[in-house]
Design an enzyme around this catalytic site. Structure first.
Site, mmCIF file in Angstrom:
data_model
loop_
_atom_site.group_PDB
_atom_site.id
_atom_site.type_symbol
_atom_site.label_atom_id
_atom_site.label_comp_id
_atom_site.label_asym_id
_atom_site.label_seq_id
_atom_site.Cartn_x
_atom_site.Cartn_y
_atom_site.Cartn_z
ATOM 1 N N THR A 1 111.452 27.045 -2.325
ATOM 2 C CA THR A 1 110.659 28.270 -2.200
ATOM 3 C C THR A 1 111.502 29.490 -1.843
ATOM 4 O O THR A 1 111.240 30.588 -2.317
ATOM 5 C CB THR A 1 109.563 28.083 -1.137
ATOM 6 O OG1 THR A 1 110.163 27.709 0.106
ATOM 7 C CG2 THR A 1 108.575 27.019 -1.568
ATOM 8 N N LYS B 1 103.787 22.924 13.265
ATOM 9 C CA LYS B 1 103.101 24.045 12.623
ATOM 10 C C LYS B 1 101.959 24.579 13.486
ATOM 11 O O LYS B 1 101.359 25.617 13.155
ATOM 12 C CB LYS B 1 102.599 23.618 11.242
ATOM 13 C CG LYS B 1 103.750 23.306 10.287
ATOM 14 C CD LYS B 1 103.279 22.669 9.016
ATOM 15 C CE LYS B 1 104.452 22.358 8.097
ATOM 16 N NZ LYS B 1 105.400 21.380 8.662
ATOM 17 N N ARG C 1 105.162 29.772 -0.443
ATOM 18 C CA ARG C 1 103.794 29.422 -0.810
ATOM 19 C C ARG C 1 102.829 29.941 0.246
ATOM 20 O O ARG C 1 103.248 30.316 1.355
ATOM 21 C CB ARG C 1 103.670 27.904 -0.958
ATOM 22 C CG ARG C 1 104.546 27.333 -2.055
ATOM 23 C CD ARG C 1 104.497 25.825 -2.071
ATOM 24 N NE ARG C 1 105.016 25.263 -0.836
ATOM 25 C CZ ARG C 1 105.027 23.955 -0.559
ATOM 26 N NH1 ARG C 1 104.547 23.100 -1.429
ATOM 27 N NH2 ARG C 1 105.513 23.524 0.594
ATOM 28 N N VAL D 1 108.905 17.302 1.002
ATOM 29 C CA VAL D 1 109.752 17.894 -0.030
ATOM 30 C C VAL D 1 110.724 16.886 -0.626
ATOM 31 O O VAL D 1 111.116 17.006 -1.787
ATOM 32 C CB VAL D 1 110.512 19.101 0.578
ATOM 33 C CG1 VAL D 1 111.571 18.651 1.570
ATOM 34 C CG2 VAL D 1 111.159 19.935 -0.512
ATOM 35 N N LEU E 1 111.155 12.329 7.138
ATOM 36 C CA LEU E 1 111.789 12.040 5.860
ATOM 37 C C LEU E 1 110.925 11.108 5.017
ATOM 38 O O LEU E 1 110.533 10.039 5.474
ATOM 39 C CB LEU E 1 113.151 11.385 6.097
ATOM 40 C CG LEU E 1 114.212 12.261 6.766
ATOM 41 C CD1 LEU E 1 115.411 11.426 7.145
ATOM 42 C CD2 LEU E 1 114.623 13.389 5.849
ATOM 43 N N ILE F 1 98.296 12.928 17.159
ATOM 44 C CA ILE F 1 99.508 13.282 16.424
ATOM 45 C C ILE F 1 99.370 14.732 15.974
ATOM 46 O O ILE F 1 98.548 15.056 15.116
ATOM 47 C CB ILE F 1 99.705 12.386 15.183
ATOM 48 C CG1 ILE F 1 99.558 10.912 15.553
ATOM 49 C CG2 ILE F 1 101.052 12.660 14.539
ATOM 50 C CD1 ILE F 1 100.512 10.431 16.604
ATOM 51 N N GLY G 1 98.317 6.418 6.229
ATOM 52 C CA GLY G 1 99.235 7.530 5.973
ATOM 53 C C GLY G 1 100.653 7.200 6.390
ATOM 54 O O GLY G 1 100.933 6.133 6.938
#
Length: 614
Positions: A476, A409, A543, A459, A453, A405, A290
């Site tokens: 959004t 959120k 969303r 995004v 980033l 990690i 990832g």
């Protein structure tokens, strides 16, 4: 010194210059009308003066330098050689009883002419080689304005002179008052940085180069926004780190990118401490393919671990890392392992085989809307059960440190992904409490940060594709904000937190100032060379599970400082006793729970969780 044909040509040239200077001194002394007796004296002394000067030039090393790189030290040697020769000439003429009339003014004029002609010819040759008269010699080159008049600008001017790359510099800008109106490599400083758009318009310039590799990103962003707003193309020199490392030259100009504007100051790492933590050790990274996991592997590889175990579910992502790391670090032992972090038997088998000293757990489902509707149970199982399985295996097999990690959120979560990551943090805290302060036990550390980033699913790549397609760029909400940091910075701070953690901490990274996503979209459109009239922004509404803004601390949390300026420790709310065993029993359910049940249960264990339906 190596003697070759080029050196011989230069020696012959200087001998001719010496003869010209000696005779020229007589011509100047007598206003170009030398009396016959003095003309005879000039020729008679010439056979003594020129060989003497040639010997002095040789002894002063005038033929060791390269004319293309002639500089002040070369001029200094010419001045000293001409001055010494001027002192030795009358001595030699007297010593060898040369009967000739030599006016004193000739002895003064001769070294002056020598310095002018010898120094000037070398300087002219360098100017010709470097194409100083760019606008004349290269009429097809583009004029550019350079923001910055420091060392980077000086190097840029030199490099562009040697390797034009299709540009010539017409002016510099700098905020230093002392530099206003001064010249750098013959190019004038025309104003301050904020004058970039005005000066460019006045000079008819379409391109601005930022020669500010070590400037604060706020300054770079301010200049870029002003220039792009005026329709100018903005380029930049490489980063200071790349220049110092010799990976690129200062003339490797490129278009300015978002990282240059949203990036932050370099992370200061405790290299000696990280060498102690990683060098010669077996290190395991889950989710190694990832965005964060892959960068962690790259950063860890710099510290020469004995073995790097890459644990990844995606075959393609694992293959990419298995190919990349040996190419960059051929001496590194890389062990690629396909596997699911929830598979306890396989995770234990891998740790038993390789015995890692430290584990970085980056494997997780992170996409908020995807995990919110229809995939809630899989999100919780992967993020919580996966963490529990890997952490428990680390404890069984004597891993020294386990670094989770996490995410911003997880703070006052409004979505399943955030709540699941908060549960993962709590699982690590519970295991640390159970292990106590035993010096040989596994130390569990969590690291919480925001968006990075260019990470997969973020995004910024989405905006780039939309801009390339001609728009619209979808945002959004006009007020939505996010924290951003670069992937390398996030990985480096994770390593630093892993080093500093003693067990049970939740480290919070300094994410800087939040960025409005709408402003980010506008900036990316301008950087692409377009404007909002051509590529419009379309607001689509929040969303599922999405917040207007992210938080790094919950309402009932506080932080404590650490020795590192970009890391703080969150004093998180302690979990209710007994929740851990209850959670593990719930996660062991062989079938899937419906979305409402999952959210209801998450609310029980994470009281600050406020699902959208609430």
């Amino acid at each position: 010194m190596k003697f070759n044909s080029r050196t011989l040509v230069i020696i012959v040239y200087d001998i001719l210059v010496a003869a010209f200077a000696w005779l020229g001194a007589y011509w100047l002394r007598f206003n170009l009308d030398v009396p016959p007796e003095f003309e005879t004296a000039a020729l008679a002394t010439l056979i003594w003066v020129v060989p003497l000067q040639a010997v002095v030039f040789w002894r002063f090393g005038l033929y060791r330098g390269i004319w293309r790189f002639a500089s002040l030290p070369d001029l200094k040697r010419i001045v000293l050689a001409a001055g010494l020769a001027a002192l030795l000439i009358p001595v030699a003429l007297v010593l060898f009883r040369v009967h000739a009339i030599v006016p004193r003014s000739v002895l003064i004029l001769d070294p002056l002419l020598l310095v002018m002609v010898m120094g000037g010819s070398r300087l002219a040759y360098r100017a010709w080689k470097e194409h100083r008269l760019a606008s004349v010699l290269r009429p097809d080159s583009k004029p550019v304005l350079v923001a910055g008049a420091g060392s980077a600008a000086d190097f840029l001017l030199r490099e562009l002179a040697r390797n034009p790359a299709g540009f010539h510099v017409v002016g510099l800008l700098d905020d230093s008052r002392e530099k206003q109106g001064r010249l750098v490599q013959g190019v004038p400083v025309l104003g301050v940085l904020d004058d970039a758009a005005v000066v460019a318009k006045r000079l008819g310039v379409d391109d601005v180069v930022l020669a500010l590799p070590s400037a604060a990103h706020e300054i770079r962003k301010r200049i870029t926004e002003a220039c792009t707003g005026a329709g100018l193309n903005v380029m930049t020199v490489p980063s200071l780190e790349d220049l110092v490392g010799g990976r690129v030259s200062v003339s490797s100009l490129r278009r300015i990118e978002l990282d240059d504007l949203l990036g932050r100051d370099p992370v200061q790492l405790d290299d000696s401490g990280l060498h102690g933590l990683l060098t010669g050790q077996v290190v395991m990274v889950t989710g190694a393919g990832g965005s964060i996991g892959a960068e962690l592997c790259r950063q860890i590889a710099r510290f020469a671990p004995a073995k790097l175990v890459l644990f990844e579910q995606s075959e393609l992502a694992l293959y990419a890392m298995e190919q990349e790391l040996p190419r960059r670090h051929p001496e590194l032992a890389v062990v690629p392992v396909i596997g699911d972090a929830k598979n306890a038997a396989w995770v234990n088998r891998v740790m038993e085989m390789h015995r890692p000293a430290i584990v970085f757990h980056a494997a997780a489902y992170k996409h908020v809307p995807l995990m919110e509707n229809g995939n809630a149970w899989e999100a919780v199982k992967n993020n919580v059960l996966g963490t529990q399985v890997v952490a428990a295996a680390a404890q069984v097999h004597g891993v020294g440190k386990f670094v989770l990690i996490s995410t911003d959120k997880a703070v006052n979560p409004t979505n399943v992904m955030g709540a699941s990551k908060r549960l993962a943090e709590m699982a690590c805290q519970a295991m640390q409490q159970r292990a106590g302060d035993a010096p040989t036990g596994t130390r569990f550390v969590s690291v919480r940060f925001g968006n990075v980033l260019g990470s997969s699913g973020s995004v910024i790549p989405k905006f780039q594709k939309q801009i390339e397609a001609g728009g619209p760029v979808t945002v959004t909400h006009p007020e939505i904000t996010r924290y951003f940091m670069s992937i390398p910075e996030a990985a480096q701070l994770v390593l630093q937190a892993g080093l500093m953690g003693k067990g049970g901490e939740i480290f919070v990274l300094d994410m800087g100032e939040p960025v409005k996503i709408a402003e980010l979209a506008k900036l990316m459109i301008r950087l692409s060379g377009a404007d909002e009239a051509r590529i419009r922004i379309e607001y689509t509404g929040l969303r599922p599970g999405e917040k207007l803004y992210e938080e790094l601390l919950a309402d009932d949390e506080s932080t404590l400082p650490t020795p590192h300026p970009k890391l703080r420790v969150a004093k998180a709310r302690p979990a209710d006793p007994g929740w851990h065993a209850e959670c593990l029993d719930w996660l062991a359910y062989p079938d899937s729970y419906d979305e409402a049940t999952v959210k209801r249960q998450l609310k029980t264990w994470v009281p600050e969780y406020q699902p959208e339906s609430a």
